[in-house]
Design an enzyme around this catalytic site. Structure first.
Site, PDB file in Angstrom:
ATOM      1  N   PRO A   9       0.788  -1.225   0.000  1.00 20.80           N
ATOM      2  CA  PRO A   9       0.000   0.000   0.000  1.00 20.80           C
ATOM      3  C   PRO A   9       0.823   1.279   0.000  1.00 20.80           C
ATOM      4  O   PRO A   9       1.879   1.356   0.622  1.00 20.80           O
ATOM      5  CB  PRO A   9      -0.839  -0.106   1.278  1.00 20.80           C
ATOM      6  CG  PRO A   9      -0.138  -1.080   2.139  1.00 20.80           C
ATOM      7  CD  PRO A   9       0.564  -2.022   1.216  1.00 20.80           C
ATOM      8  N   ASN A  10       0.295   2.230  -0.725  1.00 24.84           N
ATOM      9  CA  ASN A  10       0.798   3.594  -0.832  1.00 24.84           C
ATOM     10  C   ASN A  10       2.079   3.735  -1.638  1.00 24.84           C
ATOM     11  O   ASN A  10       2.539   4.845  -1.874  1.00 24.84           O
ATOM     12  CB  ASN A  10       0.961   4.246   0.550  1.00 24.84           C
ATOM     13  CG  ASN A  10      -0.346   4.321   1.287  1.00 24.84           C
ATOM     14  OD1 ASN A  10      -1.345   4.784   0.736  1.00 24.84           O
ATOM     15  ND2 ASN A  10      -0.375   3.822   2.508  1.00 24.84           N
ATOM     16  N   ARG A  17       4.934  11.099  -2.394  1.00 18.16           N
ATOM     17  CA  ARG A  17       4.680  10.769  -0.985  1.00 18.16           C
ATOM     18  C   ARG A  17       5.930  10.967  -0.144  1.00 18.16           C
ATOM     19  O   ARG A  17       6.939  10.284  -0.342  1.00 18.16           O
ATOM     20  CB  ARG A  17       4.228   9.312  -0.874  1.00 18.16           C
ATOM     21  CG  ARG A  17       4.040   8.849   0.549  1.00 18.16           C
ATOM     22  CD  ARG A  17       3.789   7.354   0.620  1.00 18.16           C
ATOM     23  NE  ARG A  17       3.694   6.962   2.011  1.00 18.16           N
ATOM     24  CZ  ARG A  17       4.002   5.759   2.459  1.00 18.16           C
ATOM     25  NH1 ARG A  17       4.404   4.818   1.633  1.00 18.16           N
ATOM     26  NH2 ARG A  17       3.891   5.481   3.735  1.00 18.16           N
ATOM     27  N   TYR A  22      11.057   8.870   1.267  1.00 16.55           N
ATOM     28  CA  TYR A  22      10.988   7.861   0.210  1.00 16.55           C
ATOM     29  C   TYR A  22      11.647   8.271  -1.101  1.00 16.55           C
ATOM     30  O   TYR A  22      11.716   7.455  -2.023  1.00 16.55           O
ATOM     31  CB  TYR A  22       9.518   7.478  -0.044  1.00 16.55           C
ATOM     32  CG  TYR A  22       8.860   6.913   1.189  1.00 16.55           C
ATOM     33  CD1 TYR A  22       9.203   5.657   1.665  1.00 16.55           C
ATOM     34  CD2 TYR A  22       7.924   7.650   1.903  1.00 16.55           C
ATOM     35  CE1 TYR A  22       8.621   5.138   2.806  1.00 16.55           C
ATOM     36  CE2 TYR A  22       7.329   7.134   3.041  1.00 16.55           C
ATOM     37  CZ  TYR A  22       7.690   5.881   3.495  1.00 16.55           C
ATOM     38  OH  TYR A  22       7.112   5.374   4.632  1.00 16.55           O
ATOM     39  N   ASN A  74       8.016  -5.527  -1.106  1.00 18.66           N
ATOM     40  CA  ASN A  74       7.946  -4.427  -0.154  1.00 18.66           C
ATOM     41  C   ASN A  74       6.517  -4.419   0.378  1.00 18.66           C
ATOM     42  O   ASN A  74       5.610  -3.911  -0.275  1.00 18.66           O
ATOM     43  CB  ASN A  74       8.289  -3.088  -0.798  1.00 18.66           C
ATOM     44  CG  ASN A  74       8.318  -1.955   0.213  1.00 18.66           C
ATOM     45  OD1 ASN A  74       7.748  -2.053   1.287  1.00 18.66           O
ATOM     46  ND2 ASN A  74       8.983  -0.866  -0.144  1.00 18.66           N
ATOM     47  N   ALA A  77       3.178  -0.856   4.773  1.00 21.90           N
ATOM     48  CA  ALA A  77       2.544  -0.853   6.100  1.00 21.90           C
ATOM     49  C   ALA A  77       2.094  -2.239   6.540  1.00 21.90           C
ATOM     50  O   ALA A  77       1.990  -2.504   7.743  1.00 21.90           O
ATOM     51  CB  ALA A  77       1.372   0.117   6.112  1.00 21.90           C
ATOM     52  N   GLU A  98      12.460  -9.257   1.651  1.00 20.58           N
ATOM     53  CA  GLU A  98      11.679  -8.153   2.209  1.00 20.58           C
ATOM     54  C   GLU A  98      12.471  -6.879   1.952  1.00 20.58           C
ATOM     55  O   GLU A  98      13.644  -6.789   2.323  1.00 20.58           O
ATOM     56  CB  GLU A  98      11.473  -8.379   3.703  1.00 20.58           C
ATOM     57  CG  GLU A  98      10.746  -7.255   4.405  1.00 20.58           C
ATOM     58  CD  GLU A  98      10.659  -7.458   5.915  1.00 20.58           C
ATOM     59  OE1 GLU A  98      10.147  -6.541   6.582  1.00 20.58           O
ATOM     60  OE2 GLU A  98      11.096  -8.516   6.420  1.00 20.58           O
ATOM     61  N   HIS A 100      12.560  -2.538   2.104  1.00 22.22           N
ATOM     62  CA  HIS A 100      12.017  -1.277   2.610  1.00 22.22           C
ATOM     63  C   HIS A 100      12.921  -0.140   2.161  1.00 22.22           C
ATOM     64  O   HIS A 100      14.149  -0.243   2.276  1.00 22.22           O
ATOM     65  CB  HIS A 100      11.925  -1.282   4.137  1.00 22.22           C
ATOM     66  CG  HIS A 100      11.019  -2.338   4.654  1.00 22.22           C
ATOM     67  ND1 HIS A 100       9.649  -2.238   4.570  1.00 22.22           N
ATOM     68  CD2 HIS A 100      11.274  -3.539   5.214  1.00 22.22           C
ATOM     69  CE1 HIS A 100       9.108  -3.323   5.075  1.00 22.22           C
ATOM     70  NE2 HIS A 100      10.078  -4.146   5.459  1.00 22.22           N
ATOM     71  N   ARG A 107      12.552   4.292  12.702  1.00 32.69           N
ATOM     72  CA  ARG A 107      11.341   5.107  12.642  1.00 32.69           C
ATOM     73  C   ARG A 107      10.489   4.899  13.898  1.00 32.69           C
ATOM     74  O   ARG A 107      11.008   4.506  14.936  1.00 32.69           O
ATOM     75  CB  ARG A 107      10.600   4.784  11.352  1.00 32.69           C
ATOM     76  CG  ARG A 107      11.487   5.155  10.131  1.00 32.69           C
ATOM     77  CD  ARG A 107      10.813   5.105   8.833  1.00 32.69           C
ATOM     78  NE  ARG A 107       9.645   5.983   8.793  1.00 32.69           N
ATOM     79  CZ  ARG A 107       8.683   5.871   7.904  1.00 32.69           C
ATOM     80  NH1 ARG A 107       8.740   4.938   6.971  1.00 32.69           N
ATOM     81  NH2 ARG A 107       7.659   6.700   7.915  1.00 32.69           N
TER      82      ARG A 107
END
Length: 148
Positions: A9-10, A17, A22, A74, A77, A98, A100, A107
């Site tokens: 998502p996103n 964004r 990012y 990725n 969230a 995985e 990111h 974070r």
């Protein structure tokens, strides 16, 4: 060798964004770079992004009926919330990385738990969008080592 580049998502909003976190590259830019890197290394990539958990699950299931050898994922969230995606990955038993863009461990506290890291072949985080290329190279190295 066939890879699935899977984004959660996103990530369709990359480029606009939170560019301070990012970066300025779009998801289309990343997909193009990953495809070029994979081709250079003798592999093919198909890409898929969704904001919907069930669509990501369905795409993982579909990958098990195709010639997908490795998933570069990725989960965004969903990293911190989705047992269902974890279960889909373990059910199909396709090795995956995985990825990111940022480092979740640097974070907010709620981002520091991953439902995927312990079952991933590799975890690439905090390298910006270059992390996708690193994960692609690692995936191909992994698959090549399995062939030998």
């Amino acid at each position: 060798m066939h890879l699935l580049l899977l984004n959660g998502p996103n990530l369709n909003l990359l480029g606009t964004r939170e560019p301070e976190i990012y970066g300025a590259e779009t998801l289309a830019d990343i997909e193009q770079q990953v495809a070029a890197k994979a081709e250079q290394l003798g592999a093919q990539v198909v890409s898929f992004q969704s904001n919907a958990e069930h669509e990501l699950i369905e795409r993982i299931h579909q990958a098990s009926h195709e010639s997908i050898d490795f998933i570069v994922f990725n989960p965004a969230a969903y990293t911190h919330t989705s047992v269902a995606l974890r279960d889909a990955l373990t059910a199909v038993a396709i090795p995956f990385s995985e990825v990111h863009i940022s480092d979740p461990e640097q974070r907010e506290p709620f981002r520091q738990q991953s439902f995927f890291s312990d079952i991933a072949v590799h975890v690439v985080k905090g390298l910006g969008t270059q992390g996708y290329l690193v994960a692609t190279e690692q995936a191909i190295e992994f698959l090549t080592s399995q062939i030998r």
